[in-house]
Design an enzyme around this catalytic site. Structure first.
Site, PDB file in Angstrom:
ATOM      1  N   ARG A 176       0.819  -1.218   0.000  1.00 18.85           N
ATOM      2  CA  ARG A 176       0.000   0.000   0.000  1.00 18.85           C
ATOM      3  C   ARG A 176       0.856   1.273   0.000  1.00 18.85           C
ATOM      4  O   ARG A 176       0.418   2.334  -0.425  1.00 18.85           O
ATOM      5  CB  ARG A 176      -0.978  -0.023   1.190  1.00 18.85           C
ATOM      6  CG  ARG A 176      -1.786   1.254   1.379  1.00 18.85           C
ATOM      7  CD  ARG A 176      -3.141   1.049   2.093  1.00 18.85           C
ATOM      8  NE  ARG A 176      -3.064   0.176   3.238  1.00 18.85           N
ATOM      9  CZ  ARG A 176      -2.584   0.515   4.440  1.00 18.85           C
ATOM     10  NH1 ARG A 176      -2.123   1.736   4.643  1.00 18.85           N
ATOM     11  NH2 ARG A 176      -2.565  -0.358   5.426  1.00 18.85           N
ATOM     12  N   TYR A 223     -16.487  16.388 -16.811  1.00 18.04           N
ATOM     13  CA  TYR A 223     -16.769  14.980 -16.538  1.00 18.04           C
ATOM     14  C   TYR A 223     -17.903  14.817 -15.512  1.00 18.04           C
ATOM     15  O   TYR A 223     -17.893  15.433 -14.449  1.00 18.04           O
ATOM     16  CB  TYR A 223     -15.491  14.298 -16.034  1.00 18.04           C
ATOM     17  CG  TYR A 223     -15.691  12.834 -15.763  1.00 18.04           C
ATOM     18  CD1 TYR A 223     -15.999  11.955 -16.795  1.00 18.04           C
ATOM     19  CD2 TYR A 223     -15.593  12.334 -14.477  1.00 18.04           C
ATOM     20  CE1 TYR A 223     -16.195  10.610 -16.547  1.00 18.04           C
ATOM     21  CE2 TYR A 223     -15.783  10.980 -14.222  1.00 18.04           C
ATOM     22  CZ  TYR A 223     -16.085  10.136 -15.261  1.00 18.04           C
ATOM     23  OH  TYR A 223     -16.284   8.803 -15.011  1.00 18.04           O
ATOM     24  N   ASP A 277      -7.851  18.491 -15.474  1.00 19.58           N
ATOM     25  CA  ASP A 277      -8.181  17.149 -15.958  1.00 19.58           C
ATOM     26  C   ASP A 277      -7.839  17.142 -17.446  1.00 19.58           C
ATOM     27  O   ASP A 277      -8.533  17.746 -18.265  1.00 19.58           O
ATOM     28  CB  ASP A 277      -9.669  16.863 -15.724  1.00 19.58           C
ATOM     29  CG  ASP A 277     -10.069  15.447 -16.160  1.00 19.58           C
ATOM     30  OD1 ASP A 277      -9.347  14.845 -16.982  1.00 19.58           O
ATOM     31  OD2 ASP A 277     -11.126  14.973 -15.695  1.00 19.58           O
ATOM     32  N   LYS A 300      -8.272   5.593 -19.643  1.00 21.53           N
ATOM     33  CA  LYS A 300      -8.624   5.987 -21.002  1.00 21.53           C
ATOM     34  C   LYS A 300      -7.416   5.819 -21.926  1.00 21.53           C
ATOM     35  O   LYS A 300      -6.970   4.711 -22.140  1.00 21.53           O
ATOM     36  CB  LYS A 300      -9.180   7.416 -20.986  1.00 21.53           C
ATOM     37  CG  LYS A 300     -10.225   7.657 -19.872  1.00 21.53           C
ATOM     38  CD  LYS A 300     -11.485   6.840 -20.022  1.00 21.53           C
ATOM     39  CE  LYS A 300     -12.383   6.864 -18.785  1.00 21.53           C
ATOM     40  NZ  LYS A 300     -12.732   8.174 -18.253  1.00 21.53           N
TER      41      LYS A 300
END
Ligand SMILES: *Cc1c(COP(=O)(O)O)cnc(C)c1O
Length: 379
Positions: A54, A106, A178, A203
């Protein structure tokens, strides 16, 4: 006499960043270390700098080195998803903070702003970020961030990142961007003054519609970077080692894929713009796009995303989407396959997209097949 190496081009960086052969075996392709834990000495002495998955792990390190290199940033962090990356940016701010959002962006961030941020005392305001006077007028003493998205989802509006960065900094705020639609290949917001750049690596970066992920790139390896990295460790929004490996694999072909996405999208945009059944096409590469000149200045090319409005409203748009055979009706974008989506339908109760709008992610098929499919569907 040795010459300092000149800055590498994006195609070269994408292939060589974070790509040192495995020191243990010489393997040229990176190994996948699935181990969640790494041996240490009796008093916790680390052997290779790793402890628990982690925190840090070898695959994440390679991926982050590559992400930073292709963003032109001194540091980058990988996340379990694009939304996890965005949430870590907003989590930076104390109650009472005001954030400016674009008016086309978005849908997931819209939902975050409506359902999550108010309880944290963060107020958001949408403003047309293609209008710098409107942005200036919307800034308040509590504004800590301008959150930009360019090209925007789904209407492909372009905002001026250098100007937005100047505006934000003049008011003691930061600029977060973004940049998912452009990918790091077509747009370098850090070089234009952005403080944080976010990608949904789901993406274009991963590029094959088979892995969820997100990233943040930072203009400085500073306290903000350290805090966000620490929060990711505490809250656990990390990529799995396998997903990090797939994402890194995607980076290797990102510049090559983007060139074809752009070529195909240009052909699709031009075809649609000339078709009598089409009301208009939103694609920054068309000279009819209101911010075409800005896009030409700010981007290396115009990308693989566009949206199209069909004459005849909702029913006409749905009929076109329903007749396509090469394009698949599905959400998401940036994969090798062409996708189309009636955005208003998937936005549900809080729909904002025009009812005659179809969003298109232009894939890597031969352009003639894409145009023939659109032709029969628009007939
Ligand atoms: C998909 C997407 C996101 C969210 O990313 P996930 O990886 O799905 O969490 C954010 N912004 C844009 C522009 C996107 O397309």
């Amino acid at each position: 006499m040795s010459h300092p190496p000149r800055a590498l081009q994006p195609e070269t960086l994408a292939i060589h960043a974070g790509a040192e052969p495995d020191p243990a075996t010489g393997a040229v392709a990176p190994p996948i270390h699935l181990s969640t834990t790494f041996r240490h000495g009796p008093a916790g002495e680390s052997e290779a700098g790793y402890e628990y998955v982690r925190g840090a792990n070898p695959g994440q390190d390679r991926l982050e080195a590559a992400l930073a290199a292709i963003e032109g940033a001194p540091a980058a962090l990988a996340f379990a998803s694009g939304m996890a990356a965005i949430d870590h940016v907003f989590a930076e701010f104390p109650p009472g903070t005001h954030v400016l959002l674009p008016n086309d962006y978005y849908h997931g961030v819209r939902t975050l702003a409506r359902e999550v941020l108010p309880a944290r005392g963060i107020t958001t305001q949408m403003v047309d970020q293609t209008d710098l006077d409107a942005v200036r007028a919307a800034i308040t003493p509590a504004t800590r961030m301008i959150w930009a998205e360019t090209p925007s989802n789904p209407q492909c509006r372009i905002s001026d990142l250098a100007a937005l960065a100047q505006l934000a900094h003049a008011h003691g705020a930061i600029l977060g961007v973004d940049s998912t639609f452009a990918s790091p290949v077509l747009q370098q917001p850090i070089a234009l003054g952005a403080d944080i750049v976010m990608q949904s690596t789901t993406k274009y970066i991963a590029g094959h519609s088979d892995v969820l992920g997100g990233s943040l790139a930072f203009a400085q390896r500073d306290e903000r970077y350290e805090r966000i990295s620490r929060r990711r460790y505490i809250q656990g929004a990390v990529l799995s080692p396998f997903n990090a490996w797939l994402t890194l694999r995607g980076i290797r072909t990102l510049p090559a894929r983007m060139a074809w996405h752009c070529r195909n999208a240009r052909a699709v945009a031009q075809f649609l713009a000339a078709h009598p059944a089409v009301e208009c096409v939103h694609y920054p590469g068309l000279s009819s796009h209101p911010q075409h000149a800005l896009a030409a200045r700010q981007m290396r090319d115009f990308g693989g995303m566009l949206s199209v409005r069909i004459l005849g409203g909702r029913e006409a748009a749905l009929a076109v989407a329903g007749k396509l055979r090469v394009f698949t009706n599905a959400t998401s974008l940036g994969g090798v396959e062409s996708l189309i989506e009636h955005r208003a339908s998937v936005e549900g109760a809080h729909r904002v997209s025009p009812e005659n709008l179809l969003r298109v992610s232009v894939g890597l098929e031969h352009p003639d097949d894409l145009l023939a499919d659109l032709d029969q569907a628009l007939d």
